[in-house]
Design a protein around this motif. Structure first.
Motif, PDB file in Angstrom:
ATOM      1  N   LEU A   1       0.775  -1.222   0.052  1.00  0.00           N
ATOM      2  CA  LEU A   1       0.161   0.253   0.131  1.00  0.00           C
ATOM      3  C   LEU A   1       0.813   1.647   0.123  1.00  0.00           C
ATOM      4  N   LEU A   2       1.924   1.232   0.928  1.00  0.00           N
ATOM      5  CA  LEU A   2       2.967   2.381   0.519  1.00  0.00           C
ATOM      6  C   LEU A   2       3.165   2.333  -0.670  1.00  0.00           C
ATOM      7  N   ILE A   3       3.823   1.565  -1.103  1.00  0.00           N
ATOM      8  CA  ILE A   3       4.802   1.502  -2.657  1.00  0.00           C
ATOM      9  C   ILE A   3       3.304   1.688  -3.844  1.00  0.00           C
ATOM     10  N   CYS A   4       2.584   1.679  -3.520  1.00  0.00           N
ATOM     11  CA  CYS A   4       0.866   1.982  -4.868  1.00  0.00           C
ATOM     12  C   CYS A   4       1.219   3.698  -3.944  1.00  0.00           C
ATOM     13  N   SER A   5       0.765   3.737  -2.588  1.00  0.00           N
ATOM     14  CA  SER A   5       0.563   5.204  -3.039  1.00  0.00           C
ATOM     15  C   SER A   5       2.147   6.684  -3.708  1.00  0.00           C
ATOM     16  N   LEU A   6       2.643   5.337  -3.567  1.00  0.00           N
ATOM     17  CA  LEU A   6       3.687   6.916  -4.157  1.00  0.00           C
ATOM     18  C   LEU A   6       3.563   6.830  -5.609  1.00  0.00           C
ATOM     19  N   GLY A   7       3.352   5.103  -6.337  1.00  0.00           N
ATOM     20  CA  GLY A   7       3.252   4.916  -7.504  1.00  0.00           C
ATOM     21  C   GLY A   7       2.350   5.605  -7.728  1.00  0.00           C
ATOM     22  N   ILE A   8       1.698   6.066  -7.393  1.00  0.00           N
ATOM     23  CA  ILE A   8       0.144   6.660  -7.725  1.00  0.00           C
ATOM     24  C   ILE A   8       0.569   7.901  -8.387  1.00  0.00           C
ATOM     25  N   VAL A   9       1.530   9.010  -6.602  1.00  0.00           N
ATOM     26  CA  VAL A   9       1.846  10.231  -6.936  1.00  0.00           C
ATOM     27  C   VAL A   9       2.427  10.180  -8.072  1.00  0.00           C
ATOM     28  N   PHE A  10       3.385   9.524  -8.096  1.00  0.00           N
ATOM     29  CA  PHE A  10       4.627  10.001  -9.602  1.00  0.00           C
ATOM     30  C   PHE A  10       3.893   9.980 -10.647  1.00  0.00           C
ATOM     31  N   SER A  11       2.874   8.715 -11.006  1.00  0.00           N
ATOM     32  CA  SER A  11       2.440   8.351 -12.524  1.00  0.00           C
ATOM     33  C   SER A  11       1.756   9.376 -12.248  1.00  0.00           C
ATOM     34  N   PHE A  12       0.999  10.196 -11.497  1.00  0.00           N
ATOM     35  CA  PHE A  12      -0.187  12.131 -11.944  1.00  0.00           C
ATOM     36  C   PHE A  12       0.703  13.054 -12.037  1.00  0.00           C
ATOM     37  N   LEU A  13       1.862  12.615 -11.522  1.00  0.00           N
ATOM     38  CA  LEU A  13       2.792  14.344 -12.212  1.00  0.00           C
ATOM     39  C   LEU A  13       3.898  14.041 -13.562  1.00  0.00           C
ATOM     40  N   ALA A  14       3.769  12.725 -13.587  1.00  0.00           N
ATOM     41  CA  ALA A  14       4.185  11.854 -15.329  1.00  0.00           C
ATOM     42  C   ALA A  14       2.704  12.101 -16.248  1.00  0.00           C
ATOM     43  N   ASN A  15       1.535  12.211 -15.645  1.00  0.00           N
ATOM     44  CA  ASN A  15       0.681  13.227 -16.192  1.00  0.00           C
ATOM     45  C   ASN A  15       0.415  13.918 -16.565  1.00  0.00           C
ATOM     46  N   ARG A  16       0.835  15.128 -15.658  1.00  0.00           N
ATOM     47  CA  ARG A  16       0.581  16.435 -16.225  1.00  0.00           C
ATOM     48  C   ARG A  16       1.998  16.856 -17.195  1.00  0.00           C
TER      49      ARG A  16
END
Length: 408
Positions: free
Chosen positions: A386-401
């Protein structure tokens, strides 16, 4: 018809680029043959241990030391490839890999074997930096994400093939013949690709001029470039998790038959997820959206695991769903690179960085999961996922920008 239209005819549009499927598939097979540098020692672990009569720790080092080159020199490899030329680096890497496999087939003393494995890491790095860059160049824009999804399966396919054919060769002919067979395969791919690609006009990629500053400045530029950094960080969290779950999740099941089945099926499920991500990124949504969806799916799947441990079959299915989403992260990360990179040089540097981060994830992930599982069991595994997923979501969101270059 007007005089102007006769004197100034409309320009003929350039033909649309075509996807060169044969060349792409052969480059993918070259990647599979390179990933077998890991897989051949994984499948022959017991045979190496028995032949050299060394400790399990030293035999494990013979398996893992291959990743040192990518961990330390991933970005450097991308810069070298962009300066020297992608096809030259690819050919050199494949031929070096073949030579080292032939040396290993002689079953030299253990010290020399370790040295060949260390050098073999540079062969592996050369291929994983150049082959996907060439695949992206040989793919029409409408097929590029699909091609990268195919490329991202090379590691899982290598382990599956090695577990099937490699194990058969090992059991029937022995350790020396296994290494020799790998040498024949990887050398053959070098020869085939040289004659197939040497005059390909699509691959006339000019090496980057040498006045781009020092290697250290170029490396710093790569790390500061979000178009290279963000896909690699998204990939880092994938490699932190996948190897660990493939290793530890089946062992949480008490049923020995189900445990063995999971060990065979889960890598194949991951490969399916990788290719699925490539298809989704090509036809349905941006690669960044695929990564966001995949990490969300991983988190939801992980939340169910702690309550299903007493139902082995359902637990196995839930782990399978989680691994499918994990495989999708790999395909999405690979598809992000040609979508975000602005030129082949930036692509190669991104693949070098992703190789570096991938090796970093493979290094820090398993001991972290092992520690938390030993302390807290299934709850430790779920918490770290869950910790890794949270970080993955954050950086995927940044890449989406970041604006995709494919839409420009």
């Amino acid at each position: 018809m007007s005089r102007d239209s006769v004197n100034n005819p409309a320009p003929v549009p350039a033909p649309a680029p075509k996807t060169q499927l044969l060349e792409i598939v052969l480059l993918w097979i070259a990647g599979v043959s390179t990933a077998m540098q890991f897989a051949k020692f994984s499948v022959s672990y017991d045979a190496v241990l028995q032949h050299y009569q060394t400790s399990a720790t030293m035999t494990g080092m013979a398996l893992s030391i291959l990743g040192v080159a990518g961990l330390m020199f991933g970005v450097f490899g991308g810069i070298i490839a962009s300066r020297v030329g992608y096809l030259k680096v690819l050919m050199g890497a494949l031929l070096l890999g073949g030579l080292l496999s032939f040396i290993q087939s002689l079953l030299p003393n253990f010290t020399l074997l370790i040295i060949t494995r260390l050098i073999e890491g540079f062969s592996q790095l050369g291929v994983v930096v150049t082959a996907p860059t060439l695949i992206a160049k040989l793919s029409a824009p409408q097929h590029r994400s699909l091609s990268m999804g195919l490329w991202a399966t090379f590691f899982g396919v290598a382990f599956a093939v090695s577990g099937w054919l490699g194990k058969a060769i090992l059991d029937q002919y022995g350790l020396s013949e296994l290494f020799f067979s790998h040498g024949v395969l990887i050398t053959s791919m070098a020869v085939i690709l040289y004659f197939l690609l040497r005059n390909n006009p699509v691959l006339n990629i000019e090496p980057v001029a040498v006045n781009q500053g020092s290697f250290l400045r170029q490396m710093a530029r790569v790390y500061r470039n979000p178009r290279s950094l963000l896909p690699s960080v998204v990939f880092l969290f994938y490699t932190c998790t996948l190897v660990s779950l493939l290793t530890y999740a089946p062992r949480l099941v008490d049923d020995a038959k189900l445990q063995a089945l999971l060990m065979v099926c889960l890598p194949l499920v991951s490969t399916c997820g990788t290719f699925l991500a490539g298809a989704l990124a090509q036809y349905v949504m941006r690669p960044q959206h695929v990564a966001l969806m995949a990490y969300s799916g991983i988190g939801i799947s992980a939340l169910t695991l702690s309550s299903l441990l007493d139902q082995p079959i359902v637990f196995g299915l839930a782990v399978g769903v989680l691994i499918l989403f994990l495989g999708m992260v790999s395909g999405a990360s690979m598809a992000m690179i040609p979508a975000l990179a602005r030129n082949p040089s930036e692509q190669a540097q991104s693949y070098g960085l992703i190789a570096q981060f991938g090796n970093l994830g493979g290094t820090i992930g398993p001991p972290s999961f092992a520690l938390l599982i030993s302390l807290y069991g299934i709850y430790g595994l779920v918490s770290l996922v869950l910790l890794i997923c949270s970080l993955g979501i954050v950086f995927s969101f940044l890449a989406n920008r970041i604006k995709s270059t494919e839409s420009v």
